[in-house]
Motif scaffolding. Structure first.
Motif, short mmCIF file in Angstrom:
data_model
loop_
_atom_site.label_atom_id
_atom_site.label_comp_id
_atom_site.label_asym_id
_atom_site.label_seq_id
_atom_site.Cartn_x
_atom_site.Cartn_y
_atom_site.Cartn_z
N GLN A 54 0.80 -1.23 0.00
CA GLN A 54 0.00 0.00 0.00
C GLN A 54 0.83 1.28 0.00
O GLN A 54 0.63 2.14 -0.87
CB GLN A 54 -0.97 0.01 1.18
N PRO A 55 1.77 1.50 0.94
CA PRO A 55 2.53 2.76 0.89
C PRO A 55 3.38 2.89 -0.37
O PRO A 55 3.58 3.99 -0.90
CB PRO A 55 3.39 2.72 2.15
N ARG A 56 3.86 1.79 -0.87
CA ARG A 56 4.69 1.80 -2.08
C ARG A 56 3.85 2.18 -3.30
O ARG A 56 4.28 2.97 -4.16
CB ARG A 56 5.34 0.42 -2.27
N GLU A 57 2.65 1.60 -3.38
CA GLU A 57 1.76 1.94 -4.50
C GLU A 57 1.33 3.40 -4.43
O GLU A 57 1.19 4.06 -5.46
CB GLU A 57 0.53 1.03 -4.49
N CYS A 58 1.13 3.90 -3.22
CA CYS A 58 0.72 5.31 -3.08
C CYS A 58 1.82 6.24 -3.57
O CYS A 58 1.53 7.24 -4.25
CB CYS A 58 0.38 5.60 -1.62
N ILE A 59 3.07 5.95 -3.23
CA ILE A 59 4.16 6.79 -3.73
C ILE A 59 4.22 6.73 -5.25
O ILE A 59 4.42 7.75 -5.93
CB ILE A 59 5.51 6.34 -3.12
N ARG A 60 4.02 5.55 -5.81
CA ARG A 60 4.04 5.39 -7.26
C ARG A 60 2.87 6.11 -7.93
O ARG A 60 3.01 6.70 -9.00
CB ARG A 60 3.97 3.89 -7.62
N ASN A 61 1.70 6.07 -7.28
CA ASN A 61 0.48 6.60 -7.90
C ASN A 61 0.28 8.09 -7.70
O ASN A 61 -0.30 8.77 -8.54
CB ASN A 61 -0.75 5.86 -7.36
N TYR A 62 0.73 8.62 -6.53
CA TYR A 62 0.40 9.99 -6.18
C TYR A 62 1.49 11.01 -6.52
O TYR A 62 1.23 12.22 -6.46
CB TYR A 62 0.08 10.10 -4.70
N PHE A 63 2.68 10.55 -6.85
CA PHE A 63 3.76 11.48 -7.19
C PHE A 63 4.25 11.17 -8.59
O PHE A 63 4.60 10.02 -8.90
CB PHE A 63 4.91 11.37 -6.19
N ARG A 64 4.31 12.19 -9.44
CA ARG A 64 4.58 11.95 -10.86
C ARG A 64 6.06 11.73 -11.18
O ARG A 64 6.41 11.33 -12.28
CB ARG A 64 4.02 13.08 -11.71
N SER A 65 6.95 12.04 -10.23
CA SER A 65 8.36 11.74 -10.43
C SER A 65 8.99 11.41 -9.09
O SER A 65 8.52 11.86 -8.04
CB SER A 65 9.10 12.93 -11.08
N ARG A 66 10.07 10.62 -9.13
CA ARG A 66 10.73 10.18 -7.90
C ARG A 66 12.24 10.35 -8.03
O ARG A 66 12.82 10.11 -9.10
CB ARG A 66 10.41 8.72 -7.59
N LYS A 67 12.85 10.79 -6.95
CA LYS A 67 14.30 10.98 -6.93
C LYS A 67 14.80 10.64 -5.53
O LYS A 67 14.06 10.80 -4.55
CB LYS A 67 14.63 12.44 -7.27
N CYS A 68 16.05 10.18 -5.44
CA CYS A 68 16.59 9.80 -4.15
C CYS A 68 18.02 10.32 -3.99
O CYS A 68 18.80 10.35 -4.95
CB CYS A 68 16.57 8.27 -3.99
N PHE A 69 18.33 10.76 -2.77
CA PHE A 69 19.69 11.14 -2.40
C PHE A 69 20.03 10.45 -1.08
O PHE A 69 19.20 10.46 -0.16
CB PHE A 69 19.82 12.66 -2.23
N VAL A 70 21.20 9.86 -1.03
CA VAL A 70 21.63 9.22 0.23
C VAL A 70 22.81 10.00 0.78
O VAL A 70 23.79 10.27 0.08
CB VAL A 70 21.98 7.73 0.03
N PHE A 71 22.73 10.40 2.03
CA PHE A 71 23.74 11.22 2.69
C PHE A 71 24.44 10.41 3.77
O PHE A 71 23.77 9.79 4.62
CB PHE A 71 23.09 12.44 3.36
N VAL A 72 25.74 10.41 3.76
CA VAL A 72 26.47 9.84 4.89
C VAL A 72 26.36 10.82 6.06
O VAL A 72 25.91 11.96 5.90
CB VAL A 72 27.94 9.58 4.54
N GLN A 73 26.79 10.37 7.22
CA GLN A 73 26.78 11.28 8.37
C GLN A 73 27.72 12.45 8.09
O GLN A 73 28.84 12.25 7.62
CB GLN A 73 27.23 10.53 9.62
N PRO A 74 27.29 13.68 8.36
CA PRO A 74 28.09 14.85 7.97
C PRO A 74 29.41 14.98 8.69
O PRO A 74 30.38 15.49 8.14
CB PRO A 74 27.17 16.04 8.31
N THR A 75 29.46 14.50 9.91
CA THR A 75 30.69 14.63 10.70
C THR A 75 30.61 13.65 11.86
O THR A 75 29.62 12.91 12.01
CB THR A 75 30.85 16.07 11.21
N ALA A 76 31.61 13.67 12.68
CA ALA A 76 31.62 12.78 13.83
C ALA A 76 30.43 13.08 14.72
O ALA A 76 29.99 14.22 14.84
CB ALA A 76 32.93 12.95 14.62
#
Length: 619
Positions: free
Chosen positions: A222-244
């Protein structure tokens, strides 16, 4: 951006009170309403203490601004706003929205979280979901707000219609923001089945559906289908921890050199993506909005939520259109009236008044077209047409009245000496009529040679000559030098001159009426031109809106087919066909132009008919 709309620091747009009630900040609303530029709205949503504010400060080009907080206590309450000149797009304003952290233990109100989430979706053109760790089942469970989106947002106002869920989903998709998932403090390798992948691949992998119809599978999907159905584009960024970890509570104070280089690189890529790819905020119909319209949206949605109702996109857009189109009509009319007053010095000739009318009318149209939207059947445009036309006809009447008054006073002034001579008996002598006639001809000559009399000069002169008929007859009859035959011929010549002057007066009046008819044709041609441009603009907006939705659905269908979900892909076919067949409303401009022409003919027709009847009555 104008200096008075520039914001040196963020301010609260929607306050979340201690009692959990959402209230609009009037000062923020006023400031937002002053922004004339098209707005690109980026909201960041996520659970508290996940670094949302830091990303927004980076987007603002600052290290500080939105409150980051350094404890487990949530700092942002409600929704805060920061309006900045767009760094990449001229004549655009970047509106950053920092939302209250979801899941605040002090608040303990999940319904309140739901409204914050839905407002971020409704107001933004790019929706950034900020989370910590990984995209896994636990992270998806936290996104239960998306699963309830259709319960929190109503697209259409007519609940009684038999609109199915597919139609509701399509309409929501057309106005939904782009979706960006920012994964913070990511510690894993970007690998799937041993293969290196991109962050987008990682997101898509996390959004993969499971096959089956069991309750557990449906809850997973259900949540996966909602993201697919309700948003017309998808993008992802993964951030490491900024500092200690020991420095995390001071991250905004650290120089880039003190941060993890990989974190810095992703931050830069994230900002560049938002700057370049985030689209202007648009509403139903593909219409891009400015700060004023965004303020109306925010106020309407918050007031609806406060009343206990579910925000309805269609109702809000309809209300906004009424407010904006009414203001566009009044603004266009005020501009026309102001410019006519500045440019027209009465009395003036019919041609000059008509020329100024055409110029000022064009400017009024341009003002209206720039500030109006969603004007169904051009009802408000025609309101402006009628009001401007009515004012122009009033100006025509006023110009004639001023011209008549000026000419009458001028003739009275020029004939003062004749009146004096009459009182002194100067003309009561043999040959007096000839002297009187020469003096009156001199008055007429001086009258004709005086400039700036306007368009009632001939009628004023005709009235003057008719009023002086008893006076002329008296002088004529008193002249003992003339025989009865001479007097009869002189009287006939006098009547002929008066008739000739009356004909000139009627010709002058008919010329004014004919000019009005010519104006009607010119203005109609301008109407058609501007209506075509407006309809073309609206058609392009609709096509852009439909194309984005169609591209999203085609891409989703392709992915489902690749993953073996043929049944789900087939179920989308009806939606895709519906998007392909949808017609825009721009094709009816010919009908609208005909209505506009009819309004012009009615307004001017009544005016000219009345004038013509007056002319006939004088004959």
């Amino acid at each position: 951006m104008n200096a008075d709309t520039y914001m040196p620091s963020p301010m609260c747009l929607i306050e979340n009170t201690q009692h959990g009630k959402l209230v609009i900040n009037e000062e923020a609303l006023r400031l937002l309403s002053n922004i004339k530029e098209t707005v690109v709205v980026v909201s960041v949503v996520g659970f508290y203490r996940t670094g949302k504010s830091y990303l927004l400060n980076r987007l603002a080009g600052k290290t500080q601004g939105f409150s980051l907080g350094s404890t487990v206590q949530s700092h942002t309450k409600g929704i805060w706003m920061w309006c900045r000149p767009h760094p990449k797009k001229n004549d655009h304003c970047l509106v950053l929205l920092d939302t209250e952290g979801l899941g605040d233990i002090e608040k303990g109100d999940q319904k309140n979280d739901s409204w914050i989430f839905s407002l971020a979706v409704l107001l933004s053109s790019t929706f950034v979901y900020n989370s910590v760790g990984t995209i896994d089942h636990y992270a998806m469970d936290k996104l239960h707000f998306i699963s309830n989106l259709t319960e929190l947002i109503k697209v259409k106002s007519n609940e009684g219609d038999d609109d199915d869920d597919d139609d509701e989903e399509l309409e929501l998709l057309k106005i939904s923001p782009a979706f960006v998932w920012a994964v913070r403090d990511f510690t894993l390798e970007l690998k799937i089945n041993g293969q290196d992948v991109t962050a987008d691949d990682y997101l898509n992998h996390g959004l993969q559906l499971k096959k089956g119809v069991s309750k557990k599978v449906m809850e997973y999907n259900q949540p996966r289908e909602c993201i697919r159905n309700y948003f017309r584009s998808r993008k992802c960024f993964v951030f490491v921890q900024p500092t200690a970890s020991s420095n995390l509570n001071q991250v905004e104070k650290l120089a880039e050199s003190q941060l993890d280089p990989q974190f810095v690189d992703v931050c830069r890529a994230f900002c560049q993506y938002i700057y370049l790819e985030s689209q202007p905020k648009q509403i139903k119909g593909g219409h891009r909005i400015n700060g004023r319209k965004l303020a109306i949206l925010a106020q309407s949605y918050v007031e609806t939520i406060a009343s206990g109702m579910v925000p309805c996109i269609e109702d809000t857009v309809t209300s906004m259109a009424k407010i904006e189109n009414t203001a566009a009509v009044e603004g266009g009319l005020a501009h026309y009236q102001q410019q006519m007053e500045l440019r027209v010095k009465m009395p003036t000739e019919t041609e000059e008044l008509a020329k100024m009318n055409t110029l000022c009318w064009k400017e009024a149209i341009e003002f209206f077209m720039k500030n109006s939207f969603n004007d169904q059947d051009q009802a408000y445009y025609n309101q402006l047409l009628v009001k401007v036309q009515r004012h122009y006809l009033e100006l025509c009447d006023k110009n004639e009245a001023v011209s008549m008054e000026m000419c009458t006073k001028l003739l009275e002034t020029l004939s003062t000496e004749i009146g004096k001579k009459l009182r002194e008996g100067f003309y009561t002598k043999p040959g007096g009529y000839e002297v009187y006639k020469q003096d009156r001809q001199e008055v007429i000559r001086q009258f004709h040679s005086t400039p700036g009399k306007g368009n009632k000069a001939e009628e004023a002169l005709s009235r003057f000559m008719q009023q002086k008929t008893p006076e002329a007859d008296s002088v004529l009859q008193a002249d003992k030098l003339l025989t009865d035959t001479d007097k009869k011929l002189a009287a006939e010549r006098q009547r002929a001159a008066e008739a000739e002057q009356e004909a000139k007066a009627q010709e002058e009046a008919m010329k004014s009426l004919e000019k009005l008819r010519e104006d009607e044709k010119i203005i109609h041609e301008e109407n058609v031109k501007y209506l075509k441009l407006k309809m073309e603009e609206e058609r392009e907006d609709l096509q852009r809106e439909q194309k984005l939705a169609l591209d999203s659905k085609l891409k989703e269908q392709e992915e489902l087919l690749e993953k073996g979900f043929a049944n789900k892909a087939q179920m989308m076919e009806e939606q895709i066909e519906l998007l392909k067949k949808q017609q825009d409303s721009a094709s009816n401009w010919e009908k609208i132009a005909k209505v506009t022409q009819d309004l012009l003919e009615t307004a001017i027709g009544a005016y000219t008919t009345n004038r013509t009847m007056k002319l006939l009555a004088r004959k």
